[in-house]
Write a protein that holds these residues in place. Sequence first.
Motif, short mmCIF file in Angstrom:
data_model
loop_
_atom_site.label_atom_id
_atom_site.label_comp_id
_atom_site.label_asym_id
_atom_site.label_seq_id
_atom_site.Cartn_x
_atom_site.Cartn_y
_atom_site.Cartn_z
N ASN A 153 4.19 -4.63 2.59
CA ASN A 153 5.47 -5.25 2.22
C ASN A 153 6.01 -4.77 0.88
O ASN A 153 7.02 -5.28 0.40
CB ASN A 153 5.31 -6.78 2.19
N THR A 154 5.36 -3.79 0.25
CA THR A 154 5.83 -3.21 -1.00
C THR A 154 6.61 -1.94 -0.70
O THR A 154 6.11 -1.05 -0.02
CB THR A 154 4.65 -2.90 -1.93
N ALA A 155 7.86 -1.87 -1.20
CA ALA A 155 8.76 -0.78 -0.81
C ALA A 155 8.55 0.49 -1.63
O ALA A 155 8.45 1.59 -1.08
CB ALA A 155 10.21 -1.24 -0.91
N ASP A 156 8.52 0.38 -2.95
CA ASP A 156 8.46 1.56 -3.81
C ASP A 156 7.14 2.30 -3.63
O ASP A 156 6.06 1.69 -3.63
CB ASP A 156 8.64 1.13 -5.27
N GLY A 157 7.21 3.63 -3.49
CA GLY A 157 6.01 4.41 -3.23
C GLY A 157 4.96 4.32 -4.32
O GLY A 157 3.77 4.15 -4.05
N ALA A 189 -0.11 1.95 -6.09
CA ALA A 189 -0.85 1.28 -7.16
C ALA A 189 -1.54 0.02 -6.62
O ALA A 189 -2.73 -0.24 -6.92
CB ALA A 189 0.08 0.92 -8.31
N ILE A 190 -0.82 -0.76 -5.82
CA ILE A 190 -1.40 -1.97 -5.23
C ILE A 190 -2.52 -1.59 -4.26
O ILE A 190 -3.59 -2.21 -4.22
CB ILE A 190 -0.31 -2.79 -4.53
N SER A 191 -2.27 -0.55 -3.47
CA SER A 191 -3.27 -0.07 -2.52
C SER A 191 -4.57 0.31 -3.23
O SER A 191 -5.67 -0.10 -2.81
CB SER A 191 -2.71 1.15 -1.77
N ARG A 192 -4.46 1.06 -4.32
CA ARG A 192 -5.66 1.51 -5.02
C ARG A 192 -6.37 0.34 -5.70
O ARG A 192 -7.61 0.30 -5.74
CB ARG A 192 -5.30 2.59 -6.03
N ALA A 193 -5.61 -0.62 -6.20
CA ALA A 193 -6.23 -1.79 -6.83
C ALA A 193 -7.00 -2.61 -5.80
O ALA A 193 -8.13 -3.06 -6.06
CB ALA A 193 -5.16 -2.64 -7.50
N HIS A 194 -6.41 -2.81 -4.63
CA HIS A 194 -7.10 -3.58 -3.59
C HIS A 194 -8.33 -2.82 -3.06
O HIS A 194 -9.37 -3.43 -2.78
CB HIS A 194 -6.15 -3.88 -2.44
N ALA A 195 -8.21 -1.50 -2.93
CA ALA A 195 -9.34 -0.71 -2.48
C ALA A 195 -10.50 -0.81 -3.47
O ALA A 195 -11.68 -0.93 -3.08
CB ALA A 195 -8.93 0.74 -2.28
N ALA A 196 -10.19 -0.76 -4.77
CA ALA A 196 -11.22 -0.88 -5.80
C ALA A 196 -11.88 -2.26 -5.75
O ALA A 196 -13.10 -2.39 -5.91
CB ALA A 196 -10.62 -0.62 -7.18
N ASP A 242 6.38 -5.51 11.41
CA ASP A 242 6.57 -4.47 12.44
C ASP A 242 6.82 -3.11 11.80
O ASP A 242 6.38 -2.08 12.32
CB ASP A 242 7.75 -4.84 13.35
N MET A 243 7.54 -3.12 10.68
CA MET A 243 7.82 -1.90 9.92
C MET A 243 7.44 -2.14 8.47
O MET A 243 7.78 -3.19 7.91
CB MET A 243 9.30 -1.53 9.98
N PRO A 244 6.75 -1.21 7.82
CA PRO A 244 6.46 -1.41 6.40
C PRO A 244 7.72 -1.32 5.56
O PRO A 244 8.70 -0.68 5.97
CB PRO A 244 5.50 -0.26 6.08
N ALA A 245 7.70 -1.97 4.41
CA ALA A 245 8.84 -1.88 3.50
C ALA A 245 8.99 -0.44 3.01
O ALA A 245 8.00 0.26 2.80
CB ALA A 245 8.64 -2.82 2.32
N ARG A 246 10.24 -0.02 2.85
CA ARG A 246 10.54 1.34 2.42
C ARG A 246 11.60 1.32 1.32
O ARG A 246 12.48 0.45 1.32
CB ARG A 246 11.08 2.17 3.60
N PRO A 247 11.55 2.26 0.39
CA PRO A 247 12.59 2.34 -0.64
C PRO A 247 13.92 2.76 -0.02
O PRO A 247 13.99 3.25 1.11
CB PRO A 247 12.05 3.42 -1.59
N ASN A 271 3.33 7.37 4.52
CA ASN A 271 3.17 6.74 5.82
C ASN A 271 1.70 6.54 6.16
O ASN A 271 1.33 5.54 6.78
CB ASN A 271 3.86 7.59 6.90
N ALA A 272 0.85 7.48 5.75
CA ALA A 272 -0.58 7.35 6.02
C ALA A 272 -1.18 6.14 5.30
O ALA A 272 -2.05 5.46 5.84
CB ALA A 272 -1.31 8.62 5.62
N VAL A 273 -0.71 5.88 4.07
CA VAL A 273 -1.16 4.68 3.36
C VAL A 273 -0.89 3.45 4.22
O VAL A 273 -1.79 2.61 4.44
CB VAL A 273 -0.44 4.55 2.00
N ASP A 274 0.33 3.35 4.71
CA ASP A 274 0.70 2.19 5.53
C ASP A 274 -0.03 2.17 6.86
O ASP A 274 -0.43 1.10 7.35
CB ASP A 274 2.21 2.18 5.76
N LEU A 275 -0.22 3.32 7.47
CA LEU A 275 -0.92 3.37 8.76
C LEU A 275 -2.35 2.84 8.63
O LEU A 275 -2.82 2.10 9.51
CB LEU A 275 -0.94 4.80 9.29
N HIS A 276 -3.03 3.18 7.55
CA HIS A 276 -4.42 2.74 7.40
C HIS A 276 -4.49 1.24 7.09
O HIS A 276 -5.34 0.53 7.65
CB HIS A 276 -5.12 3.55 6.32
N TRP A 277 -3.61 0.75 6.23
CA TRP A 277 -3.61 -0.69 5.97
C TRP A 277 -3.15 -1.48 7.20
O TRP A 277 -3.63 -2.59 7.46
CB TRP A 277 -2.75 -1.03 4.75
#
Length: 263
Positions: free
Chosen positions: A7-11, A16-23, A44-49, A84-90
């Motif tokens: 749900n976060t739009a800016d790449g 940054a959120i992805s890496r923090a949660h992964a850590a 259904d669709m991830p947020a996009r800028p 897109n791969a970031v979103d596909l994996h989450w």
Amino acid sequence: MAVEVLNTADGRAKTAISRAHAARWAQARADGKDIAVGQATPPDMPARPDKPELLSPRDVPRRKPGTPEGRIALLHAVAHIELNAVDLHWDLIARFTHVPMPPGFYDDWVKAADEESKHFNLVSDSLEAMGSHYGALSAHAGMWRAATDTRDDIMGRLAVVPMVLEARGLDVTPGMIEVFRKAKADDAVAALQTIYGEEVAHVAYGSKWFHFLCGRDGLDPKPTFHGLVRRYFHATLKPPFNEEKRAEAGIPPDFYWPLTESS
């Protein structure tokens, strides 16, 4: 955690959120303090800028990679793929929690999402060093189609996304590295070499968990894979294939060569 990323739009913010949660996940696992998987409702669709403008594949301008503009366009396309791969994996993590999976499934895909986040930032840094940025050009609107088509089928998702789409990256990345090597674009070469080295594992995760589900359900992996790809992937596979890296990722030739022909 997965839905917050989606749900976060800016790449840059998304990664940054992805890496923090992964850590956070990795640290909890290392400490023996498991984070509950739980359940969620991913969008259904991830947020996009607002930028890049997303166009039909046939409408995305084609530029020759032998020019500076062409190399920027090529890197921009790679950045779009990585985001897109970031979103596909989450999305894979969040969408199929109703399917019982071992903790190692989440370990693998959280790690893959973390690495895709790193890849997006490396390519974005290279773009900015070349005087551009992610969002400066239009991009492919069809990147999420595989996710939409397989939203109710975890085996279809594993077959099409890591075992077809990401495996295709293993085929084409060496040629891209050579384009930037010839142009003496060292930052881009380093970014693409990192991507190339780590994508093998992502394809391998797909193969591993696809075979796990086949084994659990008593299915023959090869015909099952062929049937799912023909159902969900709307094209034939095109050689040449990087047979060495595909084998390293656990995908033998008799999985993909038959898919070069129409069924």
